[in-house]
Design an enzyme around this catalytic site. Sequence first.
Site, short mmCIF file in Angstrom:
data_model
loop_
_atom_site.label_atom_id
_atom_site.label_comp_id
_atom_site.label_asym_id
_atom_site.label_seq_id
_atom_site.Cartn_x
_atom_site.Cartn_y
_atom_site.Cartn_z
N ARG A 148 38.10 -0.65 -5.86
CA ARG A 148 37.26 -1.38 -6.81
C ARG A 148 35.84 -0.82 -6.87
NH1 ARG A 148 37.86 -2.08 -11.06
NH2 ARG A 148 39.94 -2.69 -10.46
N LYS A 197 15.35 0.41 -18.70
CA LYS A 197 16.23 -0.75 -18.82
C LYS A 197 17.57 -0.43 -18.15
CE LYS A 197 13.98 -2.33 -23.05
NZ LYS A 197 14.10 -2.57 -24.51
N LYS A 239 1.14 0.12 -22.97
CA LYS A 239 1.88 -0.65 -23.98
C LYS A 239 1.02 -1.81 -24.48
CE LYS A 239 6.28 -0.57 -23.62
NZ LYS A 239 7.72 -0.68 -23.30
N GLU A 261 1.66 3.36 -26.67
CA GLU A 261 2.54 2.74 -27.66
C GLU A 261 1.69 2.20 -28.82
OE1 GLU A 261 5.96 -0.31 -26.80
OE2 GLU A 261 4.11 -1.44 -27.18
#
Length: 289
Positions: A94, A129, A161, A191
């Site tokens: 697994r 992410k 950002k 950004e």
Amino acid sequence: MNKIALREQLIAFLHEDIGFGDASSALIDHRETSLATISAKADGVFCGMDVVLELAQLQRFVVESCQPDGTDVVAGDALFVLRGKTRTLLETERVLLNLVQHLSGIATMTRRCVERLDDPTIAVTDTRKTTPGLRMLEKHAVRSGGGKNHRLRLDDAIMIKDNHITALGGITNAVERARTLAGHTTPVEVEVETLEQLHEAIAANADIIMFDNRTPEELKSWRALVPPHIKTEASGGITVETIAQYRGSGVDVISIGQLTHSVTVLDCSLNLVGGIKHAITRNDASTIR
């Protein structure tokens, strides 16, 4: 790939899954050996060779064959073949399949994005992410699929950002502080969401300007305003379904969170070839360990 870090992760994953022992595989005689073939159940791109080789060392089974990372496969293809104690193969199954399926899913998604974009002037990259604990493996899978990596960690680059711009009172001040505090080898990316911010980022001489959530038409017109020495990146809402629209947009990089945060695994199966090599009786059941 950092093999020491990979080994530590795999040990932790095995402890998590096996616990104090595989109660099901304990029913099998400890002397039995088998051959295990892991096959693809769908078309895609294989990734996971390092995982297979490291688990083989940890669990003491032999890798008879293994496809290289980045190999295109079709349903039914053997990805790798293992030989070892039947109990060990089953208790490892697994962890092995979960990782290989996930990484191959990322490699497959990346390959599809690169192919659909069909623009060698634009690099397709991942983002941060990623799944906590799996970033090293997931970013390797992106490379195996033909993509490139964005920053690995927060200390790789200064990325200013929207919230940083708000906290620092604007792009100009943010870039000035970055230049003052960072070393000359640390790139500064900004950004931008508006034309006003774009002009400010250009005037501040950012190393990279990221166009956030812009249409392909906006990207072309905004890119034309940026001096050639400043690299440009498109990000936000771009997916495998829409990436072809950005072909010829002129940006240097397209970063896509979908590559790691919402992929479909490449379905695989493990099948044993082998049987009971020793008949277990009531008298020798105590020898099973």
